[in-house]
Design an enzyme around this catalytic site. Sequence first.
Site, PDB file in Angstrom:
ATOM      1  N   ASP A 141       0.815  -1.211   0.000  1.00  0.00           N
ATOM      2  CA  ASP A 141       0.000   0.000   0.000  1.00  0.00           C
ATOM      3  C   ASP A 141       0.850   1.264   0.000  1.00  0.00           C
ATOM      4  O   ASP A 141       0.573   2.220  -0.734  1.00  0.00           O
ATOM      5  CB  ASP A 141      -0.926  -0.017   1.223  1.00  0.00           C
ATOM      6  CG  ASP A 141      -2.068   0.974   1.105  1.00  0.00           C
ATOM      7  OD1 ASP A 141      -1.812   2.182   1.287  1.00  0.00           O
ATOM      8  OD2 ASP A 141      -3.201   0.562   0.823  1.00  0.00           O
ATOM      9  N   TRP A 170      -5.628   1.387  -0.170  1.00  0.00           N
ATOM     10  CA  TRP A 170      -5.665   0.509  -1.348  1.00  0.00           C
ATOM     11  C   TRP A 170      -5.750  -0.951  -0.941  1.00  0.00           C
ATOM     12  O   TRP A 170      -6.376  -1.764  -1.621  1.00  0.00           O
ATOM     13  CB  TRP A 170      -4.461   0.806  -2.252  1.00  0.00           C
ATOM     14  CG  TRP A 170      -4.259   2.284  -2.349  1.00  0.00           C
ATOM     15  CD1 TRP A 170      -3.133   3.007  -2.075  1.00  0.00           C
ATOM     16  CD2 TRP A 170      -5.257   3.256  -2.705  1.00  0.00           C
ATOM     17  NE1 TRP A 170      -3.353   4.341  -2.230  1.00  0.00           N
ATOM     18  CE2 TRP A 170      -4.648   4.539  -2.617  1.00  0.00           C
ATOM     19  CE3 TRP A 170      -6.593   3.191  -3.076  1.00  0.00           C
ATOM     20  CZ2 TRP A 170      -5.344   5.714  -2.894  1.00  0.00           C
ATOM     21  CZ3 TRP A 170      -7.282   4.355  -3.343  1.00  0.00           C
ATOM     22  CH2 TRP A 170      -6.660   5.592  -3.254  1.00  0.00           C
ATOM     23  N   ASP A 171      -5.127  -1.310   0.171  1.00  0.00           N
ATOM     24  CA  ASP A 171      -5.294  -2.655   0.718  1.00  0.00           C
ATOM     25  C   ASP A 171      -6.758  -2.913   1.055  1.00  0.00           C
ATOM     26  O   ASP A 171      -7.317  -3.962   0.716  1.00  0.00           O
ATOM     27  CB  ASP A 171      -4.458  -2.820   1.988  1.00  0.00           C
ATOM     28  CG  ASP A 171      -3.029  -3.245   1.701  1.00  0.00           C
ATOM     29  OD1 ASP A 171      -2.823  -4.030   0.771  1.00  0.00           O
ATOM     30  OD2 ASP A 171      -2.121  -2.780   2.401  1.00  0.00           O
ATOM     31  N   VAL A 172      -7.365  -1.960   1.759  1.00  0.00           N
ATOM     32  CA  VAL A 172      -8.753  -2.130   2.194  1.00  0.00           C
ATOM     33  C   VAL A 172      -9.680  -2.229   0.979  1.00  0.00           C
ATOM     34  O   VAL A 172     -10.510  -3.138   0.879  1.00  0.00           O
ATOM     35  CB  VAL A 172      -9.175  -0.971   3.110  1.00  0.00           C
ATOM     36  CG1 VAL A 172     -10.678  -1.013   3.379  1.00  0.00           C
ATOM     37  CG2 VAL A 172      -8.401  -1.020   4.425  1.00  0.00           C
ATOM     38  N   GLY A 175      -9.224  -5.442  -0.870  1.00  0.00           N
ATOM     39  CA  GLY A 175      -9.854  -6.555  -0.172  1.00  0.00           C
ATOM     40  C   GLY A 175     -11.336  -6.647  -0.474  1.00  0.00           C
ATOM     41  O   GLY A 175     -11.879  -7.737  -0.708  1.00  0.00           O
TER      42      GLY A 175
END
Length: 412
Positions: A141, A170-172, A175
């Site tokens: 991220d 961006w990870d969230v 996901g």
Amino acid sequence: MSEAQAHTHRPLAGLRVIELSSFVAAPLGGMTLAQLGAEVIRVDPIGGGPDRDRWPRTAAGQSLYWSGLNKGKKSLTIDMKSEPGREIIRNLLRSGGRSSGILLTNAVGRSWLGYEQFRALREDAIIVRVEGNWKGQAAVDYTVNAAVGFPTVTGPDGFAIPINHVLPAWDVTCGIYSALAITTAVLNRQTTGRGAHIRIALEDVALATAGNLGLLSEAQINETSRPRIGNHLYGGFGRDFTTLDGHKLMIVALTERHWADLLDVTGQEHVVTALEKSLGIDFTREDDRYAYREVLAGLFQVWFESQSTQEIEAALRPTSLLWARYRSFDEVVDPASTDVWDNPMMSMLTQPGIPTHLAPGSPIRFDDVPRTAEPAPELGAHNREILTTLMGFGERELGELERKGVIGDTSR
């Protein structure tokens, strides 16, 4: 309703997903599915993956990060470097009907996890792979965020250095996209019988978001870079204000009604009207409010500094204004500070090895579907259950595989 009944009542009950993952994006995707009722089996190396002890941790060293992102899953520990261990994973994916054969992973560059290998096991396999960029290279991220441009517009006016936001946005988002991709592929498989190979890159998620919000086209078409404006709302009127007793509130006036209420509650209507006449502008227009944001903020700050936080909140509650007091995380979990404890998404969670604490279930609300948080599994807690029930292993096979170090402890 019992815990088992509540779980089968959830919309994705009966769906089985194998998750080989670490860090944020893929684990969050798996947990999103688990909270909606799917059976998500997280497969880790014996002893845990690279995120097993990641911060934040309790004083005893238990990772709150790991337990937070793996709620409601089952845990299987296997030596994935060994061929027998890999064969167990292949068999897990091979087994079951149309509600199984699904793999979610962020492992890249491992040929034994390739789509064609799994497709050879079952034609309708669904593989969702979280990657760093569209070329399949690794990224996280923080590096994606740096590459896309957000740190150059984050922070107060005048700062010359890039500033990362602390939220792994961006990870969230990746996901959530991965969970959406799986449910979409499952629906398509039910209709067509076909599997899918789906790749989602962190950098693509960040670029798509920047493009969808107009940030990239603004730079390209207007040939200008967005300025740093601190806590001001870009293109409208919104900013933080300090109260008499030193607290800060974020105030946002998006609409004409919001603006009228802000003028009324602060008593600045006549002053602002006179300013409009002298400048020949109209503050009911967002453009003009944004252009003169510093002048307007200075006028309103006088009122905020003359009132206590309690007095201001009492004055703001009956209005249409969008506002919130800035709070730290410890204030958020303080029952005296917020109504978080009344939120039906939140519940007290008993997590092995971690003191009982407030934890969220799914933010998605279905009528009559409980959202109570379920604990993350202890590492390898479901080894015996999965290998006997799904794989059909007997006691002798379990003992032999454990003795050879192919699987983790099966005594639980």
